[in-house]
Design a protein around this motif. Structure first.
Motif, PDB file in Angstrom:
ATOM      1  N   ARG A  24      -6.331   5.943   8.286  1.00 52.97           N
ATOM      2  CA  ARG A  24      -5.930   7.224   8.884  1.00 52.97           C
ATOM      3  C   ARG A  24      -5.204   7.019  10.216  1.00 52.97           C
ATOM      4  O   ARG A  24      -4.186   7.646  10.491  1.00 52.97           O
ATOM      5  CB  ARG A  24      -7.139   8.129   9.094  1.00 52.97           C
ATOM      6  CG  ARG A  24      -7.622   8.767   7.800  1.00 52.97           C
ATOM      7  CD  ARG A  24      -8.963   9.448   7.997  1.00 52.97           C
ATOM      8  NE  ARG A  24      -9.362  10.213   6.827  1.00 52.97           N
ATOM      9  CZ  ARG A  24      -9.876   9.667   5.716  1.00 52.97           C
ATOM     10  NH1 ARG A  24     -10.039   8.366   5.629  1.00 52.97           N
ATOM     11  NH2 ARG A  24     -10.220  10.427   4.697  1.00 52.97           N
ATOM     12  N   HIS A  57     -21.498  12.389  14.822  1.00 57.08           N
ATOM     13  CA  HIS A  57     -20.493  12.789  13.841  1.00 57.08           C
ATOM     14  C   HIS A  57     -21.082  12.665  12.446  1.00 57.08           C
ATOM     15  O   HIS A  57     -21.490  11.576  12.052  1.00 57.08           O
ATOM     16  CB  HIS A  57     -19.257  11.903  13.958  1.00 57.08           C
ATOM     17  CG  HIS A  57     -18.678  11.870  15.345  1.00 57.08           C
ATOM     18  ND1 HIS A  57     -17.933  12.899  15.858  1.00 57.08           N
ATOM     19  CD2 HIS A  57     -18.779  10.954  16.331  1.00 57.08           C
ATOM     20  CE1 HIS A  57     -17.574  12.605  17.093  1.00 57.08           C
ATOM     21  NE2 HIS A  57     -18.078  11.430  17.416  1.00 57.08           N
ATOM     22  N   ASN A  96     -15.097  15.105   6.876  1.00 54.44           N
ATOM     23  CA  ASN A  96     -14.971  15.007   8.342  1.00 54.44           C
ATOM     24  C   ASN A  96     -14.320  13.718   8.847  1.00 54.44           C
ATOM     25  O   ASN A  96     -14.373  13.418  10.044  1.00 54.44           O
ATOM     26  CB  ASN A  96     -16.333  15.157   9.040  1.00 54.44           C
ATOM     27  CG  ASN A  96     -16.923  16.542   8.863  1.00 54.44           C
ATOM     28  OD1 ASN A  96     -16.198  17.506   8.589  1.00 54.44           O
ATOM     29  ND2 ASN A  96     -18.230  16.673   8.983  1.00 54.44           N
ATOM     30  N   ASP A 150     -11.038  12.882   8.862  1.00 50.16           N
ATOM     31  CA  ASP A 150      -9.812  13.080   9.646  1.00 50.16           C
ATOM     32  C   ASP A 150     -10.171  13.391  11.097  1.00 50.16           C
ATOM     33  O   ASP A 150      -9.569  12.863  12.025  1.00 50.16           O
ATOM     34  CB  ASP A 150      -8.973  14.229   9.066  1.00 50.16           C
ATOM     35  CG  ASP A 150      -8.313  13.831   7.744  1.00 50.16           C
ATOM     36  OD1 ASP A 150      -8.167  12.612   7.507  1.00 50.16           O
ATOM     37  OD2 ASP A 150      -7.960  14.731   6.961  1.00 50.16           O
ATOM     38  N   GLU A 151     -11.183  14.238  11.263  1.00 53.87           N
ATOM     39  CA  GLU A 151     -11.616  14.617  12.610  1.00 53.87           C
ATOM     40  C   GLU A 151     -12.122  13.390  13.360  1.00 53.87           C
ATOM     41  O   GLU A 151     -11.815  13.187  14.538  1.00 53.87           O
ATOM     42  CB  GLU A 151     -12.739  15.663  12.558  1.00 53.87           C
ATOM     43  CG  GLU A 151     -12.326  17.036  12.040  1.00 53.87           C
ATOM     44  CD  GLU A 151     -12.225  17.121  10.507  1.00 53.87           C
ATOM     45  OE1 GLU A 151     -12.372  16.065   9.833  1.00 53.87           O
ATOM     46  OE2 GLU A 151     -11.982  18.222   9.991  1.00 53.87           O
ATOM     47  N   LEU A 152     -12.929  12.571  12.672  1.00 59.34           N
ATOM     48  CA  LEU A 152     -13.484  11.383  13.319  1.00 59.34           C
ATOM     49  C   LEU A 152     -12.374  10.397  13.713  1.00 59.34           C
ATOM     50  O   LEU A 152     -12.386   9.846  14.815  1.00 59.34           O
ATOM     51  CB  LEU A 152     -14.504  10.694  12.401  1.00 59.34           C
ATOM     52  CG  LEU A 152     -15.161   9.440  12.999  1.00 59.34           C
ATOM     53  CD1 LEU A 152     -15.964   9.770  14.256  1.00 59.34           C
ATOM     54  CD2 LEU A 152     -16.063   8.750  11.974  1.00 59.34           C
ATOM     55  N   THR A 189      -9.289  11.080  14.398  1.00 63.10           N
ATOM     56  CA  THR A 189      -8.571  11.645  15.543  1.00 63.10           C
ATOM     57  C   THR A 189      -9.354  11.410  16.827  1.00 63.10           C
ATOM     58  O   THR A 189      -8.800  10.998  17.848  1.00 63.10           O
ATOM     59  CB  THR A 189      -8.348  13.166  15.342  1.00 63.10           C
ATOM     60  OG1 THR A 189      -7.674  13.338  14.100  1.00 63.10           O
ATOM     61  CG2 THR A 189      -7.531  13.763  16.467  1.00 63.10           C
ATOM     62  N   ARG A 190     -10.641  11.657  16.753  1.00 69.85           N
ATOM     63  CA  ARG A 190     -11.499  11.482  17.924  1.00 69.85           C
ATOM     64  C   ARG A 190     -11.472  10.025  18.423  1.00 69.85           C
ATOM     65  O   ARG A 190     -11.329   9.750  19.609  1.00 69.85           O
ATOM     66  CB  ARG A 190     -12.924  11.872  17.535  1.00 69.85           C
ATOM     67  CG  ARG A 190     -13.986  11.465  18.499  1.00 69.85           C
ATOM     68  CD  ARG A 190     -14.186  12.509  19.564  1.00 69.85           C
ATOM     69  NE  ARG A 190     -15.432  12.282  20.282  1.00 69.85           N
ATOM     70  CZ  ARG A 190     -16.087  13.219  20.930  1.00 69.85           C
ATOM     71  NH1 ARG A 190     -15.621  14.448  20.941  1.00 69.85           N
ATOM     72  NH2 ARG A 190     -17.181  12.948  21.586  1.00 69.85           N
TER      73      ARG A 190
END
Ligand code: GDP
Length: 315
Positions: free
Chosen positions: A72, A229, A238, A240-242, A244-245
């Protein structure tokens, strides 16, 4: 230096050759390593890596997770270069890790911007192999992000603190690790926690609650601020969010150099090579920070220490 130029262009063969030089434990090689580091520091195209620590018990899903994160993150910025350094305990023979290795290698094989290296760890040292820091020193200038995967099995795992800018602890539902981690002091290590395998919904919810209460015990002052998370590396939940973070944190916490970490790892190297006698000598010389400062850099510091202790043993 041809190898350095090749490595800066991202050529895997050149990178692998440099990594081997830095994995060579002989002090005689320090001069050569010093030359490589100097050439890298002068190079206009050199990079400054953020170091991301991923830790957790075997089977928690670290390698699956890292592979998913890397695939990702490499989409987030064009030309980004990512290295994965995975440290596996030599005694660990479960299929999980081998499976993970294959996943990670497949990922790296298909993309020249992803480099993968696995190292066997000395169990005495917990997660980190004695040469892990050396390898990081060279990769630091060649990549934008380095993932360091270690196995969280004991107190000595805390070493990862002295390597990564940010440490993520990977846990899996109902593994019962919480109490063990609490006792071993592991809960004090991570900046953030990743509860993987949340595709098992009910177990995940129970674990999340157990984790919350253990955190409150272990870290009464900051338990509420530690992110947990809830993800599934398998289904992508979740993720993609991780990713990004972690990418944003890498930008935010990246340190410009390795100096503070060199102080710690010089001490570890002395202990590893010379044991208590070495540590006494180091302290007589004013400590690792002083030896580094006087010598000018890590490679010279190793040579200087090596000469000093041999000299004092001759007396
Ligand atoms: P590591 O030893 O921590 O690196 O763990 P691995 O990545 O090798 O994973 C151990 C096992 O857990 C493998 O069989 C994975 O397929 C499985 N696994 C990893 N992530 C997930 C997940 O999110 N959900 C489920 N159900 N299984 C997972």
């Amino acid at each position: 230096m041809e190898l350095v130029e090749g490595a800066l262009r991202g050529e895997k063969y050149a990178i692998a050759r440099l990594v081997s030089l830095f994995e060579d434990r002989r002090v005689e090689m320090a001069r050569e390593r010093g030359r490589v580091i100097e050439a890298l520091q002068r190079a206009p195209s050199r990079r400054v890596a953020a170091i991301v620590g991923i830790t957790g018990t075997p089977g928690a899903g670290k390698s699956t997770l890292t592979a998913e994160l890397v695939s990702r993150i490499r989409e987030m910025r064009e030309g980004i270069r990512i290295a994965i350094v995975a440290i596996d305990p030599s005694s660990h023979v479960s299929g999980g890790s081998l499976l993970g290795d294959r996943t990670r290698m497949r990922l790296a094989a298909g993309d020249s911007r992803v480099y993968f290296r696995s190292q066997a760890s000395d169990t005495a040292l917990g997660g980190l192999s004695p040469t892990t820091f050396q390898v990081i020193r060279v990769l630091f200038h060649l990549f934008d992000i380095i993932f360091v995967e270690t196995v969280g099995i004991g107190q000595s795992e805390i070493d990862i603190r002295y390597l990564a800018d940010r440490v993520y602890l990977v846990m899996q539902p109902l593994a019962g690790d919480e109490v063990q981690f609490l006792k071993a002091g592991i809960m004090e290590v991570p900046d953030e926690i990743i509860l993987n395998k949340c595709d098992a919904h009910e177990a995940a919810l129970k674990s999340y609650r157990a984790l919350k209460s253990v955190l409150t015990m272990a870290r009464p002052f900051d338990a509420d601020t530690i992110a947990i998370h809830r993800v599934s590396a398998l289904t992508g939940m979740n993720m993609d969010e991780l990713a990004t973070r972690i990418f944003e944190n890498a930008e935010r916490f990246r340190q410009p150099d390795l100096f503070a970490r060199e102080v710690h790892h010089l001490g570890r190297w002395v202990e590893d090579e010379w044991g208590r006698v070495g540590l006494r000598e180091l302290s007589a010389m004013g400590g690792a920070g002083e030896v580094l400062r006087v010598a000018g850099d890590f490679d010279r510091a190793q040579r200087r220490f090596d000469e000093a202790i041999r000299e004092s043993l001759r007396r």
